[in-house]
Design an enzyme around this catalytic site. Sequence first.
Site, PDB file in Angstrom:
ATOM      1  N   ARG A  48       0.826  -1.202   0.000  1.00  0.00           N
ATOM      2  CA  ARG A  48       0.000   0.000   0.000  1.00  0.00           C
ATOM      3  C   ARG A  48       0.870   1.266   0.000  1.00  0.00           C
ATOM      4  O   ARG A  48       0.550   2.253  -0.647  1.00  0.00           O
ATOM      5  CB  ARG A  48      -0.921  -0.026   1.223  1.00  0.00           C
ATOM      6  CG  ARG A  48      -2.148   0.839   1.105  1.00  0.00           C
ATOM      7  CD  ARG A  48      -3.253   0.396   2.067  1.00  0.00           C
ATOM      8  NE  ARG A  48      -2.802   0.250   3.426  1.00  0.00           N
ATOM      9  CZ  ARG A  48      -2.846  -0.891   4.125  1.00  0.00           C
ATOM     10  NH1 ARG A  48      -3.347  -1.994   3.585  1.00  0.00           N
ATOM     11  NH2 ARG A  48      -2.412  -0.947   5.367  1.00  0.00           N
ATOM     12  N   CYS A  73      -5.383 -18.993  16.899  1.00  0.00           N
ATOM     13  CA  CYS A  73      -6.041 -19.011  18.205  1.00  0.00           C
ATOM     14  C   CYS A  73      -7.467 -19.533  18.112  1.00  0.00           C
ATOM     15  O   CYS A  73      -8.099 -19.798  19.134  1.00  0.00           O
ATOM     16  CB  CYS A  73      -6.055 -17.619  18.808  1.00  0.00           C
ATOM     17  SG  CYS A  73      -4.402 -16.975  19.038  1.00  0.00           S
ATOM     18  N   ASP A  83       6.338 -14.804  15.563  1.00  0.00           N
ATOM     19  CA  ASP A  83       6.715 -15.814  16.550  1.00  0.00           C
ATOM     20  C   ASP A  83       8.184 -16.221  16.508  1.00  0.00           C
ATOM     21  O   ASP A  83       8.658 -16.901  17.415  1.00  0.00           O
ATOM     22  CB  ASP A  83       5.854 -17.077  16.368  1.00  0.00           C
ATOM     23  CG  ASP A  83       4.406 -16.853  16.776  1.00  0.00           C
ATOM     24  OD1 ASP A  83       4.075 -15.735  17.220  1.00  0.00           O
ATOM     25  OD2 ASP A  83       3.607 -17.805  16.656  1.00  0.00           O
TER      26      ASP A  83
END
Lengths: 474, 474
Positions: A23, A44, A307
């Site tokens: 963008r 999750c 992570d």
Amino acid sequence: MTDPFVVIGGDAAGLSAASKFAREAPDRDVIVFEKGKWVSYAHCGTPYYVKGTVERLTDLLSLSPEQAAERGIDLRRNHEVVGVDTDAETVAVAHDSETFSQPYGDLLVATGARAMTGPIPGTELDGAFTMHGLDSAASVRAALSEPGEFAVDTSIEYVDTALVEKYTDWEPPERVAIVGGGYVGVEMAEAFQAHNIETHLFQRSGHLLPPFGEAVGERVARQLREQGVILHLDTAVEEIVGNRDERVTAVAHDGGTTDVDLALVGIGIRPNTALLADTPVDLGYSGAIAVDEYGATSVNRVYAAGDCAEDRHAVTGEPDWVPLGLTANRAGRAIGQTVAGDPSLVGDIAGTAVVKAFDLECGRVGLLDHEQASAAGFDPVSTTVTAGSRSGYYPGGDDTDVTLVADRNSGRLLGGALVGEDRAAIRIDTLATAIEADMTIDELERLDLAYAPPFSPVWDPVLVAAKVLNGQLE
Amino acid sequence: MTDPFVVIGGDAAGLSAASKFAREAPDRDVIVFEKGKWVSYAHCGTPYYVKGTVERLTDLLSLSPEQAAERGIDLRRNHEVVGVDTDAETVAVAHDSETFSQPYGDLLVATGARAMTGPIPGTELDGAFTMHGLDSAASVRAALSEPGEFAVDTSIEYVDTALVEKYTDWEPPERVAIVGGGYVGVEMAEAFQAHNIETHLFQRSGHLLPPFGEAVGERVARQLREQGVILHLDTAVEEIVGNRDERVTAVAHDGGTTDVDLALVGIGIRPNTALLADTPVDLGYSGAIAVDEYGATSVNRVYAAGDCAEDRHAVTGEPDWVPLGLTANRAGRAIGQTVAGDPSLVGDIAGTAVVKAFDLECGRVGLLDHEQASAAGFDPVSTTVTAGSRSGYYPGGDDTDVTLVADRNSGRLLGGALVGEDRAAIRIDTLATAIEADMTIDELERLDLAYAPPFSPVWDPVLVAAKVLNGQLE
């Protein structure tokens, strides 16, 4: 034309970075290499898919390959980056049993983490799972369904269909073992109980959800027992045992052997950094990739997020590894903006986390553990209070246990935890905000928090706890 | 022996001060003069008592006279302070048609506020009420009950039994008018609807809940209409009309006349300060009592707290009058401690408020109104976004509208509002904490807030709004 922005890994951090970059710098190319069949999805949410709260696995897919293309991202699935050369500024990419070299202008390592299985033998058996990824979510749900009742949506290619189909013919398990009492273990206990399966949860230590502190752990243990989960605390699982067909039949632990039909291992995750072993990119104390406040690694033009990377902790000011969803999204987005030419901070982490344990809402933030706080140079004092979540006369409230930790010398709020059935999880954001603002307990006690009988008592449980802890500090 | 700590008013501020003082300075006397029959009770719970959510009015009583005595407080009910002499350091107290003089060592004025009725004629009619105090709560509930079904608990003396009994023989009203669309009006609309009464709500301006901003006001209006409330916006009530028996029969407004059997006026409250008219105690710009950061007035040894006093606003740093429950409790407690010899700050107010409107939860904090923000020297920029309260795939979430206001030059967060059905109210505490910490929108955007599918999406609605507003500021 400069070389492209290359992103390794098409999950939260990688795609947030690529989207923001596309963008902000529409004239430059961005290529995302993803070794799997699919891209960004909601990790999750997988326990709730197994439970049945979320009906279709495809509901968890957050961005389709088509949407990524529309954003101007050159997304290459089933492309595994197998080497990084930071001198030549290239990555080696394996695809369809061929390997090619791709130059990069800037590189983002967003390789994520993997579920630990060791040192427990037997995790390769049929019927043994970790809950990490769409494949395992689909496989466990297939295993829980009546034979033939489960079908993968094959209209899009997003899971290992062969793997999942192996489990569609299984009879639903009568007994399962969960190894590990962290987030995954607690959430999966709820999922299995919803299917009326006898659920054994094994936790090596004496408390569930150790990062949430003892008050939360004890209340969650009570809740799990009330809900019918058989808890084995202080019990280490030594092996997952299989039969001649290589199929799970039991777990062996220091208290004996428990027969089960399925075993789920949730004992933590590790950052995926093997790819960088032969590069000069520094890892941090945790084994995750060390980065500065812009997500930049020790090597020029190489970034890391999600992570696989560390972040700076808001309380200690030191690097820490807290692999969670918001951090990945936020750091990815900031790095996309930085690489596009507008330097943007990835933001500190406060270690904020929430988890649902059946009807209980649990939250934690900051430094809760006294040893950890002492090691960081603080003199920790803490208190746990129980306070109502609403005015006593208004129905629907619940006792909320609040733990606060402060530094004795400065009075600074270091950490907190909350547990209760009524809006306890969202209340952790008050503490997260206070911690990131370096507030003292004294300031916390005087916060003008919301009061209305249906939502909160005059003194919010957080204020009650602050008042008590402030009294201890005086 | 020094003269006692004298407190005028036995509600939240007065009894908080007296309780804290009695604990911290057990050797000194504390006398509380309360003109009414009862002491501390939960004002904010009265609409829920009328609704029926709270069964007994006595459930709202927070501290009994006996409990006050046990705390070492010399509580005198039915004692009205009718004069204050700050030179002689005495108060004149009327009781049983006699008046006596009471010397004070320190004095706390905690006279509270009263409901406005003017300039609307007719509020003295039978069937016209304000919702301020136990008497009116009991009277309205009696009026809504079938004749003879309502009985006041006479085992304790806490309401004007004669007044309430006047309404126990009334037939339940078929139509009611609520005059005013603030907290009281919105909460009472829910209460009347629960009794299946045709409810007309008249609001002089075009928006309900003006202090919450337009986004909240419009959504609450939609909700009220969906729930069957007949809204008359931009409609000023000119008179409450009665018949020859002095009983309410209609309300006259600028659109005509609407027949009703009962009228409830909730058009605001005013601080009770008449008692100080002949004293040198300064009032502030709002007409409430001016105090410093310890709750001290302009006169030595005279303090003020609760709905009759101003406080310092956390955003402007200037005095403001925001009469709410937590402020009263907190300031009272701090003053009790200060008078006992340990100076304690009463704390700033952030103007935090939450209200339930049927299924909607509404919250507001800080400066929302642009004119008000400009007057305070800021250059306000604001945005309103709609974001999900949970991960999209997880059931039970709801669109949450978030309004944020920031200062263009400094980026500082000035105010915010939230509305939605899923945990919107409690989320206002995140903004309240950020405001009291002088956070910028940039810092707000980078907060490490909680994420778990059952409670929040990856980007909490507050973070989404901060991201959008930050984009406008750049």
